[in-house]
Design an enzyme around this catalytic site. Structure first.
Site, PDB file in Angstrom:
ATOM      1  N   THR A  20       0.761  -1.253   0.137  1.00  0.00           N
ATOM      2  CA  THR A  20       0.070   0.148  -0.022  1.00  0.00           C
ATOM      3  C   THR A  20       0.999   1.337   0.366  1.00  0.00           C
ATOM      4  O   THR A  20       0.741   2.032   0.875  1.00  0.00           O
ATOM      5  CB  THR A  20      -1.043   0.074   1.141  1.00  0.00           C
ATOM      6  OG1 THR A  20      -0.212  -0.231   2.360  1.00  0.00           O
ATOM      7  CG2 THR A  20      -1.917  -1.153   1.170  1.00  0.00           C
TER       8      THR A  20
ATOM      9  N   GLU B 235       3.808   6.851   7.443  1.00  0.00           N
ATOM     10  CA  GLU B 235       4.401   5.569   7.025  1.00  0.00           C
ATOM     11  C   GLU B 235       4.761   5.361   5.586  1.00  0.00           C
ATOM     12  O   GLU B 235       5.711   4.832   5.096  1.00  0.00           O
ATOM     13  CB  GLU B 235       3.512   4.436   7.397  1.00  0.00           C
ATOM     14  CG  GLU B 235       3.990   2.918   7.208  1.00  0.00           C
ATOM     15  CD  GLU B 235       2.966   1.972   7.568  1.00  0.00           C
ATOM     16  OE1 GLU B 235       3.014   1.489   8.954  1.00  0.00           O
ATOM     17  OE2 GLU B 235       1.885   1.771   6.961  1.00  0.00           O
TER      18      GLU B 235
ATOM     19  N   ASP C 159       1.082  -8.344  15.505  1.00  0.00           N
ATOM     20  CA  ASP C 159      -0.487  -8.151  15.934  1.00  0.00           C
ATOM     21  C   ASP C 159      -1.313  -9.780  16.071  1.00  0.00           C
ATOM     22  O   ASP C 159      -1.007 -10.349  14.945  1.00  0.00           O
ATOM     23  CB  ASP C 159      -1.323  -7.207  15.048  1.00  0.00           C
ATOM     24  CG  ASP C 159      -2.525  -6.767  15.463  1.00  0.00           C
ATOM     25  OD1 ASP C 159      -3.132  -7.736  16.238  1.00  0.00           O
ATOM     26  OD2 ASP C 159      -2.698  -5.777  15.400  1.00  0.00           O
TER      27      ASP C 159
END
Length: 385
Positions: free
Chosen positions: A269, A327, A350
């Site tokens: 992304t 980011e 996570d």
């Protein structure tokens, strides 16, 4: 008869005069030849030596060396940084012999094409590394941003860091917050301290995220460079659950994002709008790096955050906000300024991603969050992580 004698005398004088002139010309030529740059130290006159020893007016020590012919090491004016190099010598240690023919891990990549190591469990000996870094006396800073509701994560973050982060080393916790009075006072081990840095609050969380680069840059210049050697810049809504030590330290390091560690470039992304300073074309990219864990030497972190912040400000002037904020700019920076070390997903995980065979340890994991509970500060503070 007299005429013949006079003519012979005239010719003799001419020959003598020509010989004298040739000798003088030859002498002058030889003097110029030996005083040329080919023979700067063979010419016997001090004036020529002084002329050619003055290579650079700004380098007085080199000029003195050439003029005097010897270097006086006991002269304080000739001191060099090389005279103060620190020796790092390991003590006797017992450990298994490394095997140059057997890789430490075969299930994961251990090194990048630009020879930066990827840090996984089993890829290093922490005892050797600790001994080296202890002798250097390194100081490590770790930055977190606890803006608005995120102040509730500080207690868990620091308590788990005291248990697992850089154990046995000097650590400064730098907490950026707009609520300094709400930062809890917690017991810290010797050589470790908590520094609260009050910063402005911002209405939008995206603005908070992007301003992190600016604040880290400013404090790197004003404070961090004078207090620590390395910085780790991490998210505060996390907890340490296993050892994170000096194995992560390098000139500049990034961390593989747990959501993209095995993805192709096309699935990263990245910011794909060419108008943005964070733009990365579809045919470029090494890895997708997480914005929640990066760092390195203070000087390198300053350069990284300065470039990213300036790019953000340029985009802001064009009314562009990169898709994943700070980011996105971090990934653009690491594409063209390759990190010297990369941390595997062990260092930013996570548990919502489940279990993976390659994941031997979960060192730094996200705290489960319910955003409605976070807004209710009192109920969230009573929650046990």
């Amino acid at each position: 008869m007299c005429t013949d004698n006079w003519e012979k005398s005239r010719k003799k004088k001419c020959i003598i005069s020509a010989t004298v002139l040739l000798f003088l010309f030859s002498l002058i030529w030889h003097m110029n030849y030996f005083s040329s740059s080919r023979w700067p130290l063979q010419y016997p006159f001090s004036c020529t030596l002084n002329r050619y020893s003055r290579i650079d007016d700004t380098n007085s020590s080199q000029s003195n060396l050439q003029q005097e012919g010897t270097f006086q090491s006991n002269n304080p004016s000739n001191a060099s940084r090389l005279d103060h190099l620190q020796e790092v010598k390991l003590q006797r240690m017992i450990y298994d012999k490394p095997n140059a023919f057997v890789p430490q891990r075969t299930d994961v990549a251990m090194i990048t094409p630009w020879f930066a190591p990827i840090v996984w469990n089993g890829s290093y000996n922490i005892d050797i590394l600790n001994e080296q870094f202890h002798q250097k006396g390194v100081r490590i800073g770790i930055t977190v941003f606890a803006i608005k509701k995120y102040v509730v994560f500080i207690k868990t973050f620091i308590e788990t860091a005291e248990q697992f982060f850089m154990v046995g080393h000097k650590v400064n916790y730098y907490v950026f917050t707009d609520r300094p009075t709400e930062v809890p006072s917690l017991p810290l081990k010797e050589g470790r301290r908590l520094v609260v840095l009050e910063v402005p609050s911002y209405q939008r969380w995206q603005e908070v995220s992007m301003r992190r680069m600016e604040m880290i840059r400013n404090y790197s210049r004003q404070l961090f460079i004078n207090e620590v050697d390395y910085l780790a810049c991490v998210d505060v809504d996390m907890r340490f659950s296993d050892e994170v030590g000096v194995e992560i330290l390098s000139d500049v390091f990034g961390t593989l994002h747990p959501g993209f560690y095995g993805s192709s470039r096309q699935h990263f992304t990245y910011e794909r709008r060419p108008q943005s300073e964070a733009f990365i074309p579809a045919d470029e990219g090494d890895f997708y790096y997480a914005g929640g864990f990066f760092g390195g030497r203070v000087e390198e972190v300053y350069k990284l955050t300065n470039v990213c912040h300036n790019a953000m400000m340029t985009d802001k002037g064009k009314s562009i906000e990169a898709i994943w904020h700070d980011e996105s700019y971090l990934n653009k920076y690491f594409l063209y300024h390759k990190p010297t070390k990369i941390l595997s997903p062990e260092y930013l995980w996570d548990n919502g991603f489940g279990t993976r065979d390659f994941l031997k340890r979960r060192r730094f994991v996200a705290v489960p969050k319910n955003h409605n509970e976070i807004r209710n500060k009192r109920s969230y503070e009573n929650k046990t992580f």
